[in-house]
Design a protein around this motif. Sequence first.
Motif, short mmCIF file in Angstrom:
data_model
loop_
_atom_site.label_atom_id
_atom_site.label_comp_id
_atom_site.label_asym_id
_atom_site.label_seq_id
_atom_site.Cartn_x
_atom_site.Cartn_y
_atom_site.Cartn_z
N ILE A 21 -20.31 -0.92 32.71
CA ILE A 21 -18.99 -0.58 32.19
C ILE A 21 -17.90 -1.20 33.06
N SER A 22 -16.75 -1.38 32.46
CA SER A 22 -15.59 -1.96 33.15
C SER A 22 -14.79 -0.86 33.84
N LEU A 23 -13.78 -1.26 34.59
CA LEU A 23 -12.90 -0.30 35.26
C LEU A 23 -12.20 0.59 34.23
N THR A 24 -11.73 0.00 33.14
CA THR A 24 -11.05 0.78 32.10
C THR A 24 -11.97 1.84 31.51
N MET A 55 -16.54 7.00 54.60
CA MET A 55 -15.29 6.29 54.89
C MET A 55 -14.35 6.29 53.70
N GLY A 56 -14.89 6.48 52.50
CA GLY A 56 -14.07 6.53 51.31
C GLY A 56 -14.90 6.32 50.07
N HIS A 57 -14.58 7.09 49.02
CA HIS A 57 -15.33 6.98 47.76
C HIS A 57 -14.43 7.37 46.60
N GLU A 102 -15.36 -2.25 45.53
CA GLU A 102 -14.44 -3.35 45.77
C GLU A 102 -13.34 -3.39 44.71
N MET A 103 -13.71 -3.30 43.45
CA MET A 103 -12.73 -3.33 42.37
C MET A 103 -11.89 -2.05 42.36
N TRP A 104 -12.53 -0.92 42.67
CA TRP A 104 -11.82 0.35 42.70
C TRP A 104 -10.68 0.30 43.72
N GLU A 105 -11.00 -0.15 44.91
CA GLU A 105 -9.98 -0.24 45.96
C GLU A 105 -8.91 -1.27 45.64
N ARG A 106 -9.34 -2.43 45.17
CA ARG A 106 -8.42 -3.52 44.87
C ARG A 106 -7.43 -3.14 43.76
N SER A 107 -7.86 -2.27 42.85
CA SER A 107 -6.98 -1.88 41.76
C SER A 107 -6.01 -0.77 42.16
#
Length: 162
Positions: free
Chosen positions: A56-59, A83-85, A151-156
Amino acid sequence: MGIRFFFKDCFQVLIMGAVACGLGFASVQVGKRYFPRWHQALVEPIQEKKSLVHEISLTEFLKLMTDQNVVILDARDSGFYQMGHVPGALNLARRQFEEGWKRLNLKVSDLAERKVVVYCSGADCEDSRIVAEKLLGLGVNQVMVFAGGWEMWERSGQEVER
């Protein structure tokens, strides 16, 4: 004199490589014909590895997060998880899957009936797919992988829980 030996050595390496490729191809063909069970058990899974896990995508992930029936699992090692989730995610690290599975069953007893989204470090990380496939093997039916991962979660710029 030296250049002649160089080309001779290169030619020999090419010949050996061609022979090795030919032998490899021949062994697969011979195995397929004369050892069908061996071929089916060892070679075909490598050639035809198709995953039953839906990516699935971020959306799509953000939409699923609003559903109370969804369980989010972080497949990274516990140190990275701490460290973060993703908010509300539980840790089910690939490397400590057996212990994590026992802990998870104590927290979420009806996991087989719920939707599960697994993520790991990023698009190149296979941990989420491995964990998702193990879950499918254990009877969890609705398993998805958030392909972009942490990676995508943080970057967004999404919220992070520590």
